[in-house]
Design an enzyme around this catalytic site. Sequence first.
Site, PDB file in Angstrom:
ATOM      1  N   ASP A   8      16.615  41.197  48.780  1.00  0.00           N
ATOM      2  CA  ASP A   8      17.952  40.617  48.954  1.00  0.00           C
ATOM      3  C   ASP A   8      18.179  40.210  50.410  1.00  0.00           C
ATOM      4  O   ASP A   8      18.765  39.151  50.683  1.00  0.00           O
ATOM      5  CB  ASP A   8      19.033  41.607  48.538  1.00  0.00           C
ATOM      6  N   ASP A  42      18.000  48.819  44.081  1.00  0.00           N
ATOM      7  CA  ASP A  42      18.717  48.637  45.340  1.00  0.00           C
ATOM      8  C   ASP A  42      18.865  50.004  45.994  1.00  0.00           C
ATOM      9  O   ASP A  42      18.944  51.021  45.300  1.00  0.00           O
ATOM     10  CB  ASP A  42      20.105  48.042  45.097  1.00  0.00           C
TER      11      ASP A  42
END
Length: 161
Positions: free
Chosen positions: A137, A119
């Site tokens: 995401d 991330d």
Amino acid sequence: MTPLFRNGLAVALAVIILDQITKLWAVAALGYATPAPVLPSFNLTLMHNPGAAFSFLGDAGGWQRWFFLALATGVSTWLILWMRGLQVHERWTGLALALLLGGAIGNAIDRAYLGHVIDFIDLYWGAYHWPAFNIADAAITVGAILLFVMTLREGKKDKTA
């Protein structure tokens, strides 16, 4: 193979490629957990997430890697089967499913090879930081919202018919 299904696979593949390229860039360009300011309320911050959304089960001891991989495989198979059965007029539903599929596979690739998801997008307001996320995401979120809207829209059509 219908054009809608072929286009859906192309969208999913584009999400996967963009997700993986940006993650490779983030690993090469960013220091771990070191924010790089981009705009007010927006940093790039490399993080590793062994769990699911919001680091759910992130500290579960390792078994979650295989659980989330199996889940992504099952969900991806289901999404592909759903996409194959769509009719020409269901192009928005097809787009939603393609975004979900691309995002699921993008994160599954990380889990399979790294044991965690990379991330790097860090949004915040004041001292509050939204959990870091990635392109996969974002695709999953947009796909889920679009699918929800399409489901509501179809529900309204059924009631007025």
